[in-house]
Design an enzyme around this catalytic site. Structure first.
Site, PDB file in Angstrom:
ATOM      1  N   LYS A 258      -2.252   7.351  -4.907  1.00  0.00           N
ATOM      2  CA  LYS A 258      -2.135   8.443  -3.945  1.00  0.00           C
ATOM      3  C   LYS A 258      -3.255   9.455  -4.182  1.00  0.00           C
ATOM      4  O   LYS A 258      -3.737   9.572  -5.318  1.00  0.00           O
ATOM      5  CB  LYS A 258      -0.799   9.185  -4.160  1.00  0.00           C
ATOM      6  CG  LYS A 258       0.442   8.422  -3.734  1.00  0.00           C
ATOM      7  CD  LYS A 258       1.677   9.294  -3.958  1.00  0.00           C
ATOM      8  CE  LYS A 258       2.955   8.546  -3.628  1.00  0.00           C
ATOM      9  NZ  LYS A 258       3.096   8.233  -2.200  1.00  0.00           N
ATOM     10  N   ARG A 332      11.032   0.203  -2.428  1.00  0.00           N
ATOM     11  CA  ARG A 332      11.747  -0.964  -1.889  1.00  0.00           C
ATOM     12  C   ARG A 332      11.843  -2.089  -2.917  1.00  0.00           C
ATOM     13  O   ARG A 332      12.762  -2.896  -2.865  1.00  0.00           O
ATOM     14  CB  ARG A 332      11.071  -1.403  -0.579  1.00  0.00           C
ATOM     15  CG  ARG A 332       9.642  -1.823  -0.742  1.00  0.00           C
ATOM     16  CD  ARG A 332       8.884  -1.850   0.592  1.00  0.00           C
ATOM     17  NE  ARG A 332       8.553  -0.500   1.072  1.00  0.00           N
ATOM     18  CZ  ARG A 332       7.929  -0.239   2.217  1.00  0.00           C
ATOM     19  NH1 ARG A 332       7.593  -1.219   3.038  1.00  0.00           N
ATOM     20  NH2 ARG A 332       7.658   1.002   2.584  1.00  0.00           N
TER      21      ARG A 332
HETATM   22  N1  BES Z   1       7.657   7.994  -2.504  1.00  0.00           N
HETATM   23  C1  BES Z   1       6.877   7.610  -1.392  1.00  0.00           C
HETATM   24  C2  BES Z   1       7.401   8.169  -0.074  1.00  0.00           C
HETATM   25  C3  BES Z   1       7.329   9.663   0.062  1.00  0.00           C
HETATM   26  C4  BES Z   1       6.174  10.246   0.526  1.00  0.00           C
HETATM   27  C5  BES Z   1       8.416  10.443  -0.226  1.00  0.00           C
HETATM   28  C6  BES Z   1       6.113  11.625   0.654  1.00  0.00           C
HETATM   29  C7  BES Z   1       8.374  11.819  -0.089  1.00  0.00           C
HETATM   30  C8  BES Z   1       7.217  12.404   0.349  1.00  0.00           C
HETATM   31  C9  BES Z   1       6.847   6.089  -1.260  1.00  0.00           C
HETATM   32  O1  BES Z   1       6.910   5.380  -2.433  1.00  0.00           O
HETATM   33  C10 BES Z   1       5.543   5.744  -0.619  1.00  0.00           C
HETATM   34  O2  BES Z   1       4.528   6.066  -1.155  1.00  0.00           O
HETATM   35  N2  BES Z   1       5.629   5.113   0.552  1.00  0.00           N
HETATM   36  C11 BES Z   1       4.469   4.751   1.279  1.00  0.00           C
HETATM   37  C12 BES Z   1       4.720   3.395   1.873  1.00  0.00           C
HETATM   38  C13 BES Z   1       3.496   2.778   2.489  1.00  0.00           C
HETATM   39  C14 BES Z   1       2.480   2.449   1.418  1.00  0.00           C
HETATM   40  C15 BES Z   1       3.897   1.518   3.234  1.00  0.00           C
HETATM   41  C16 BES Z   1       4.257   5.787   2.385  1.00  0.00           C
HETATM   42  O3  BES Z   1       5.225   6.261   2.955  1.00  0.00           O
HETATM   43  O4  BES Z   1       3.102   6.131   2.624  1.00  0.00           O
HETATM   44 ZN    ZN Z   2       5.054   5.098  -3.400  1.00  0.00          ZN
END
Ligand code: BES
Ligand code: ZN
Ligand code: ZN
Length: 479
Positions: A258, A332
């Site tokens: 990230k 997931r």
């Molecule tokens: N923990 C994050 C989702 C999240 C983002 C929660 C911001 C709270 C605030 C999750 O693990 C994630 O990074 N999801 C990705 C999925 C994508 C790579 C398909 C997302 O939502 O960008």
């Molecule tokens: Zn994530």
């Protein structure tokens, strides 16, 4: 805080009296008498503050009738339980430095008024003061609620609020202070206090048990993972509810890393697990007659040299193979194993709770959780519980047409879809591990964390979903 209920204000006294006021300054229970006693200046004074009685307005005036200070709280046109919880939260925050507090908010004639006011007040006073040199914690030792408590509403509010506060504490804790083993230890001591069965799987046992998703996510972390399984089995219970909470104690994204700003709040990526802890604590405290299986896969998602690589494949607990194309879609993976484990016991309903997708936040905003269900009954049940609990959820489709986006040429499925419908493809991924059983999924990416104080919500971890999960358990309980 000692909370008692009294039928009326006769002979009452203390440091602070909190009184309800409806829109256009229509005095609520108890407020008319006090207002008259205060004198003619009051109306002009409240005019000057522009205090009309809108929801959320608060106005402090000098004491009267045996109280050191009076606080008027606005309820708007009509008060329902949601308005009462919110108003009581604002009142609680304003009452932090008063030792003995009395309120007639709980005298408003709606079902559950005492519960709503006690709950809102307790959580309005929540603070995470652990790391502050001078934390401004609540001084309130005594809260007197005017009204009647025939059905143990105070005890109910206290149990649920304690579950929410526990979840908030865990969510607000920095990741360095809540390594998986630390969280597992907290679960062990809680389970001991409550007389709940608990099993904690360490790294080797996670591998031996085939929790391949949890293991895959944990590979890049120095701190080892844990799988925590709690079982609350009260006598007389007929139904079983399984709760599975995402417990990523820090989500760096892994090698699909990230940006720095995206990581700032990622200590809160274990909110699902924290809420499952809080919910089972409240459920056991209340002695609800329903079996609850609480499953929390706990790990960091880090970038160490042994981290899983985009393109790697693992085998999940239910035997399905998964091609991991984005290591940031890690929730997931761990939930899949948790759901597969839950499904082995054939519970009546499984609910997973997760800060799963940014896409859900884009769709619904920060205050509303996405609710997905395998069928209408399961979704309706959670939706109705959320409404009773005062938590906002919105039903989202588990649209089978999008399932092909998860097809992989070399594994049973891949862990991401394309740009669109990200919250839905995440839900479809999870459904692969539910063995066709009744299942609901709450994507709490938005409401798990608040950017500001709001009613009984405090900036930071909210504990959103604890109250809903307890309400579902109540619905499934016998007797
Ligand atoms: N923990 C994050 C989702 C999240 C983002 C929660 C911001 C709270 C605030 C999750 O693990 C994630 O990074 N999801 C990705 C999925 C994508 C790579 C398909 C997302 O939502 O960008
Ligand atoms: Zn994530
Ligand atoms: Zn995550």
């Amino acid at each position: 805080m000692d909370i008692t209920v009294k039928p009326n204000l006769d002979g009452a006294s203390g440091d602070l009296l909190i009184l309800p006021v409806f829109e256009d300054r229509a005095w609520g229970p108890g407020a008319d008498v006090v207002a008259t006693g205060l004198g003619d200046w009051l109306e002009d004074y409240l005019d000057g503050l522009d205090f009309t009685g809108k929801v959320g307005q608060a106005a402090a005036v000098p004491g009267a009738n045996g109280f050191g200070q009076i606080l008027f709280i606005g309820l708007g046109d009509e008060a329902d339980a949601d308005v009462l919880r919110k108003a009581a939260g604002i009142a609680g925050r304003a009452a932090m430095r008063y030792e003995s507090v009395t309120t007639t908010l709980s005298e408003i004639e709606i079902d559950g008024a005492v519960d709503a006011v006690a709950y809102g007040f307790l959580l309005g006073q929540y603070r995470f003061g652990k790391y502050l040199s001078e934390p401004k914690l609540s001084q309130t030792a005594e809260l007197v609620l005017i009204g009647s408590d025939e059905n143990g509403e105070v005890a109910h509010a206290e149990a649920v609020a304690a579950g929410v506060a526990m979840a908030r504490d865990l969510i607000n804790e920095p990741a360095g202070g809540k390594k998986p083993e630390v969280l597992a230890d907290i679960a062990v001591s809680m389970a001991g206090d409550l007389g709940i069965d608990i099993t904690v799987y360490d790294r080797d046992e996670i591998e031996a048990q085939g929790f391949g998703g949890l293991l895959a996510v944990s590979l890049g972390a120095t701190n080892p993972p844990r799988m925590v399984v709690m079982n609350y089995r009260p006598e007389g219970a007929e139904k079983t509810l399984a709760l599975v909470g995402k417990g990523i104690v820090f989500d760096s994204g892994g090698l699909s890393i990230k940006p720095a700003s995206g990581m700032e709040t990622m200590k809160t990526d274990m909110s699902g697990a924290a809420c499952v802890f809080g919910a089972i604590r409240a459920i056991a405290t209340l002695g609800l007659k329903v079996n609850v299986m609480a499953i929390t896969p706990l790990t960091e998602n880090m970038t160490g040299g042994a981290a899983q690589r985009p393109g790697d494949i693992y085998k999940a607990r239910n035997g399905k193979t998964v091609e991991v194309l984005n290591t940031d879609a890690e929730g997931r993976l761990v939930l899949g194993d948790g759901l597969a484990l839950a499904a082995e016991d054939k519970p009546d309903l499984m609910i997973d709770i997760a800060t799963l997708t940014g896409a859900c936040m884009v769709a619904l905003g920060k205050g509303i959780a996405g609710l997905f269900g395998s069928d209408d009954d399961s979704a309706d049940q959670v939706e109705a519980a959320a409404r009773r609990a005062g938590e906002k959820v919105w039903r989202m489709p588990v649209d089978k047409d999008l399932r092909s986006k998860l097809d992989s040429p070399i594994a049973d499925l891949k862990n991401i879809g394309d740009r669109y419908g990200g919250a839905i493809t995440a839900a479809l991924f999870l459904q692969e591990f539910t063995d066709g059983l009744p299942w609901a999924h709450l994507d709490i990416a938005g409401p798990a964390r608040a950017d500001d104080d709001d009613g009984y919500i405090a900036k930071g971890g909210t504990g959103f979903s604890v109250a809903t999960l307890v309400a579902v358990a109540e619905d499934m309980a016998t007797g």
